[in-house]
Design a protein around this motif. Structure first.
Motif, PDB file in Angstrom:
ATOM      1  N   CYS A  42     -24.663  -5.367  81.555  1.00 24.76           N
ATOM      2  CA  CYS A  42     -24.057  -6.633  81.135  1.00 24.76           C
ATOM      3  C   CYS A  42     -24.630  -7.787  81.950  1.00 24.76           C
ATOM      4  O   CYS A  42     -25.031  -7.605  83.095  1.00 24.76           O
ATOM      5  N   SER A  43     -24.619  -8.965  81.346  1.00 20.26           N
ATOM      6  CA  SER A  43     -25.078 -10.150  82.065  1.00 20.26           C
ATOM      7  C   SER A  43     -24.018 -10.591  83.068  1.00 20.26           C
ATOM      8  O   SER A  43     -22.843 -10.199  82.967  1.00 20.26           O
ATOM      9  N   THR A  44     -24.426 -11.416  84.010  1.00 19.08           N
ATOM     10  CA  THR A  44     -23.498 -11.962  85.000  1.00 19.08           C
ATOM     11  C   THR A  44     -22.378 -12.734  84.305  1.00 19.08           C
ATOM     12  O   THR A  44     -21.213 -12.632  84.685  1.00 19.08           O
ATOM     13  N   ASP A  84     -21.244 -12.239  81.238  1.00 15.41           N
ATOM     14  CA  ASP A  84     -20.356 -11.285  80.569  1.00 15.41           C
ATOM     15  C   ASP A  84     -19.413 -10.624  81.566  1.00 15.41           C
ATOM     16  O   ASP A  84     -18.227 -10.436  81.278  1.00 15.41           O
TER      17      ASP A  84
END
Length: 148
Positions: free
Chosen positions: A125-127, A129
């Motif tokens: 996951c992205s930061t 998210d």
């Protein structure tokens, strides 16, 4: 009128719980022949109690079951060498339940395994998210009444 996205959020949360059950607890059952209840009991004794022991009455409250059901549960765990009954040093009438060395080792082995699995999933996951997930889950957790 229901807010936009609520039905999707409900389905997502349900899916998350089903995935958690399947991913973590099914693996736990395969590896150590544990049930969710077994894990809850072990976690309660090992993590939530600083002395790693608990009175059967507290365990009954935690699991929301009768004292006789807890007694039966403890007896079954004793047969599997997972728990032992320990008498208080100061008052022999007080009995506590503690994990055996075998069960303690299983918990020590299991807790890092969960964290590794969670890290593996979150790493994709992205930061942004992850921040959104933390924020939303925190908001949901604040709405859940906890009875003490």
């Amino acid at each position: 009128m229901e807010k936009e996205g609520v039905p999707k959020a409900i389905e997502t949360i349900k899916s998350y719980f089903m995935l958690q059950d399947k991913y973590f607890f099914e693996n736990l059952k395969k590896i150590h022949n544990f049930t969710i209840r077994d894990y809850m009991v072990f976690h309660y004794i090992h993590v939530e109690n600083p002395m790693h022991q608990v009175q059967p009455s507290k365990l009954a409250q935690y699991l929301d079951i009768s004292p006789s059901a807890v007694s039966q549960l403890i007896t079954n765990y004793e047969k599997r060498n997972w728990v032992k009954r320990v008498h208080s040093d100061t008052d022999r009438r007080n009995v506590y339940v503690s994990l055996t060395n075998e069960a303690h080792e299983l918990m020590i082995e299991r807790l890092p395994f969960e964290e590794v699995q969670i890290r593996k999933v979150i790493s994709k996951c992205s930061t942004e998210d992850i921040s959104a997930f933390i924020r939303v889950l925190s908001l949901i957790n604040q709405q859940i009444p906890i009875e003490e």
